[in-house]
Every structure is written in structure tokens, then in C-alpha cells.
Design a protein around this motif. Structure first.
Motif, mmCIF file in Angstrom:
data_model
loop_
_atom_site.group_PDB
_atom_site.id
_atom_site.type_symbol
_atom_site.label_atom_id
_atom_site.label_comp_id
_atom_site.label_asym_id
_atom_site.label_seq_id
_atom_site.Cartn_x
_atom_site.Cartn_y
_atom_site.Cartn_z
ATOM 1 N N PHE A 1 6.825 5.825 -3.852
ATOM 2 C CA PHE A 1 6.387 7.000 -4.588
ATOM 3 C C PHE A 1 5.360 7.755 -3.741
ATOM 4 N N PRO A 2 5.647 8.975 -3.321
ATOM 5 C CA PRO A 2 4.765 9.672 -2.378
ATOM 6 C C PRO A 2 3.407 10.039 -2.966
ATOM 7 N N HIS A 3 3.325 10.201 -4.300
ATOM 8 C CA HIS A 3 2.065 10.608 -4.917
ATOM 9 C C HIS A 3 1.149 9.428 -5.237
ATOM 10 N N MET A 4 1.638 8.204 -5.006
ATOM 11 C CA MET A 4 0.851 7.005 -5.300
ATOM 12 C C MET A 4 0.293 6.406 -4.019
ATOM 13 N N THR A 5 -0.836 5.712 -4.152
ATOM 14 C CA THR A 5 -1.388 4.975 -3.025
ATOM 15 C C THR A 5 -0.552 3.725 -2.773
ATOM 16 N N GLN B 1 -1.034 1.366 -5.635
ATOM 17 C CA GLN B 1 -0.322 1.795 -6.833
ATOM 18 C C GLN B 1 1.184 1.574 -6.708
ATOM 19 N N ASN B 2 1.722 1.767 -5.515
ATOM 20 C CA ASN B 2 3.140 1.485 -5.291
ATOM 21 C C ASN B 2 3.456 0.018 -5.537
ATOM 22 N N LYS C 1 -1.815 6.800 1.226
ATOM 23 C CA LYS C 1 -0.536 7.178 0.646
ATOM 24 C C LYS C 1 0.566 7.037 1.702
ATOM 25 N N HIS D 1 2.659 8.881 3.251
ATOM 26 C CA HIS D 1 2.769 9.799 4.385
ATOM 27 C C HIS D 1 1.699 9.536 5.451
ATOM 28 N N GLU D 2 0.686 8.724 5.116
ATOM 29 C CA GLU D 2 -0.365 8.387 6.077
ATOM 30 C C GLU D 2 -0.071 7.090 6.824
#
Length: 386
Positions: free
Chosen positions: A111-115, A118-119, A154, A156-157
């Protein structure tokens, strides 16, 4: 391969033969499973047993049915016929969320919006675990994949390898009995893929969870697996350890798919209990094999010789009665630790020979257009009849 994995291989082999006094309990039993999409049969009457603690690979080319079989194990597809049992329970019609399995997808599906935290926690929260247990389990999983210091980032990082480990931690967090992995390393570069293969094996052995991996990469299957099943056109052709699969393929397809091989076709000239002799129009002499086979004189058979088991020399072998030919070096591929020589035989047939580069030399002993002799020991030939 670790000592633990080798021990499990031996125990599985003894169990399959009924020789073990402490027989392993099958964890996954696939019984006569077929899956059709209209007129197309994707999986054709497959039966397979996978034992607790195995890292089992389904290997084959595109469209062979391996991913469809994995999706049926996960519950995303329902068999047209047959049964799937997991830990003794019939799971054929059980939905995915009620099965003791989890699946790690090729795309990782983070999930891109989760850390990262959180994933990993997502499935545990969906199951209603208390907050303190979720926090503890997430910390354990991130430590296991060595990402505890990146929990606040997240997706993408992260690098590709880090995202792959987050997906693995999330899949393992729910402590499934079986983890299904669909081309788990396909998105990684070669060096990272090789390192991650060993990391996956170590994690699997530490947790004791059964892994079922779908891959098209034979080296990946050889590195990671306790056993491998090779599939083609919806069927399983052979199930064995990587070593046995490579050294003793049961069909020409398996020999050619699992590693590089030279196949020589010809009639069976002599069929004795202790040896066979095979005629081959590509060679100037027959092929001698030091064991019997299940066939009949005159039948067409296939002699398989791996490239690294062929000797290459400018001088003829001491015994040129069998298993030898002459030709010219047509091409050379330098690969650092070894070199591949493509030799054009006098018959026109191209033969591959792999030689280790054991010494440092500015000028190789053999070069392009050299006239050479290829030869091999009778014990290095495997004969298949189909």
C-alpha cells in the motif's frame, strides 16, 4: 544448501519410498486436480504431495500451469475437478481468507500510502489482534527481514530489495502454515536476486513454514528448493531434488529445460543389462553407456550429456572406440570462472562444452578455428526414451 535442508531432503526421499520409520506428515496434498478455462486446460490431472518444512518450487515456462496451480492453492481459483487438502483438511471450495495460507505476489502489492510498519500490520489488524500483539508481531517480522530501522518509511522510499522484504514480512506476519510466492525475486537485479535467494532460505528454515515458490528461473529453483516439480502444458513431468533432477532427468524436455545439455538421438544398437550402445549419425562412433535402460533394440533413444562433463582437447582421447567426435571451435564465450566453447562437429552438429578457467593466462589453450576432439565418460551419459 544448508545441512538442515539436506536432512529434510533425505527424510522426504525416505518417506516417499516408505523407508522412513518416522514418516513425514504431508502438509499439502493435491489429488487429481484439473483446471479448465473453456476449452483450454491450464492444469491437467495433477497429483502432488508437499511435506511440512519444505521449500518446494513449481518450475516451468510461461503458460505451463504453475501460477494457476498456485492460485488454486491460495483459493483464488477453484479446480474444475480434483481435491486440495492442507494439513488434512479439504480446502477445495474454501475461500482464500479461511485458508491457513498467505501469498506474496510478484508485484509485492504494497500500500503506497502506508508506512512499512502499517503495511506489515495490515493483515493482523484485519484479524482483530490486540494492538500490543500487533506491535510486537510487526517488530518481530521487521527484525527477521532486517528492516526494523526503516519502519517509518513508505514504499517509494525503499529499494526494490527492501520492498521485497517488506512484502515477505507482511506475508509471514499472520504465521500461515503455507506461504505461496509467485516469482518473488523476478523484479530484482542479478546480484540482489542471488543474495535474496539465500536470505529467503534462511528465513524459511528459521520459521519452519512451508514455502511453495513459482518460478521460471532454473538457477533460482536449484539454489533454494528442497524439491522441484517441472511443469509443461499443465502436467507435472518430474518431481525430485535439484541434484537428482539435473543428473537424472526422466524425459528429454526435463533434461533440456533444467540446465544446458547436448542431446544425441539415435537407435539402440545393443541392449544389455550392464550397458547399452546407441548409434548416432552426428558422431563418427557409437555412444556407450555403462548401465541398462528400459527400452528395446532398434528403438530411438536420446543420450543427454551435460556441457561441463565433456572433455575438449587438441589431442585424441586414449580410447576412441566410443563417445568421441572431432570438430572445429566455432565460438567462445568467456564468463570469468568458466568459458563456453561451441564446437561444430564434422557432421555439422553444434556441441556445447563448458570448461572451468582454473588458471590465469593471457592466451587460452584453445581458440577460434582450432581443430579439437570432444569426448566424455560413459558414466556421464543419461539416456531418456521420450
Amino acid at each position: 544448501m544448508s545441512q538442515q535442508a539436506r536432512s529434510l531432503q533425505d527424510q522426504v526421499a525416505r518417506t516417499e519410498k516408505g523407508e522412513a520409520s518416522d514418516l513425514l506428515k504431508p502438509l499439502i496434498q493435491i489429488e487429481g486436480v484439473t483446471k479448465s478455462f473453456g476449452d483450454f486446460v491450464a492444469v491437467n490431472n495433477v497429483s502432488l504431495t508437499i511435506y511440512q518444512g519444505e521449500l518446494f518450487s513449481l518450475l516451468g515456462g510461461s503458460g505451463c500451469g504453475k501460477t494457476t496451480l498456485l492460485r488454486m492453492l491460495a483459493g483464488f481459483e477453484t479446480p474444475t475437478s480434483g481435491r486440495i487438502l492442507i494439513d488434512g483438511q479439504d480446502m477445495t471450495r474454501v475461500p482464500p481468507y479461511e485458508r491457513p495460507v498467505n501469498m506474496m505476489f510478484q508485484s509485492y502489492a504494497l500500500f503506497p500510502h502506508m508506512t512499512v510498519e502499517q503495511n506489515v500490520a495490515f493483515g493482523l489488524k484485519q484479524d482483530g489482534l490486540p494492538r500490543d500483539q500487533v506491535r510486537q508481531r510487526v517488530a518481530e517480522m521487521l527484525d527477521l527481514v532486517e528492516l526494523g530501522h526503516l519502519g517509518r518509511r513508505k514504499p517509494h522510499e525503499l529499494s526494490g530489495g527492501q520492498r521485497q522484504r517488506v512484502a515477505l514480512a507482511r506475508a509471514l506476519a499472520k504465521r500461515p502454515k503455507v506461504l505461496l510466492l509467485d516469482e518473488p525475486l523476478g523484479a530484482l537485479d542479478k546480484k540482489l536476486r542471488e543474495r535474496t535467494q539465500l536470505e529467503l532460505v534462511n528465513i524459511q528454515e528459521n520459521l519452519g513454514i512451508t514455502f511453495v515458490v513459482v518460478t521460471h528461473d532454473q538457477e533460482e529453483a536449484m539454489t533454494m528448493s528442497t524439491r522441484v516439480a517441472i511443469m509443461n502444458q499443465g502436467r507435472i513431468l518430474q518431481v525430485d531434488t535439484p541434484h537428482a533432477m539435473y543428473e537424472y532427468p526422466n524425459t528429454r524436455f526435463v533434461a533440456e529445460f533444467f540446465g544446458s545439455v547436448n542431446i544425441f538421438e539415435g537407435p539402440l544398437l545393443e541392449d544389455e543389462p550392464g550397458h547399452v550402445v546407441i548409434g548416432c549419425p552426428d558422431l563418427s562412433v557409437p555412444i556407450y553407456v555403462g548401465h541398462g535402460i528400459s527400452s528395446r533394440e532398434g528403438a530411438t533413444v536420446y543420450a543427454a550429456v551435460r556441457p561441463e562433463k565433456i572433455a575438449l582437447s587438441k589431442e585424441p582421447p586414449a580410447d576412441a572406440t566410443y563417445n568421441t567426435a572431432t570438430g572445429v571451435v566455432e565460438d567462445i564465450v568467456y564468463l570469468g570462472g568458466e568459458s563456453t566453447y561451441l564446437v561444430r562437429l564434422d557432421s555439422g552438429r553444434l556441441v556445447r562444452v563448458d570448461l572451468q578457467n582454473q588458471t590465469r593466462s593471457s592466451e587460452p589453450e584453445l581458440t577460434w578455428h582450432d581443430r579439437v576432439h570432444v569426448s566424455w565418460e560413459h558414466s556421464n551419459v543419461v539416456v531418456v526414451t521420450s
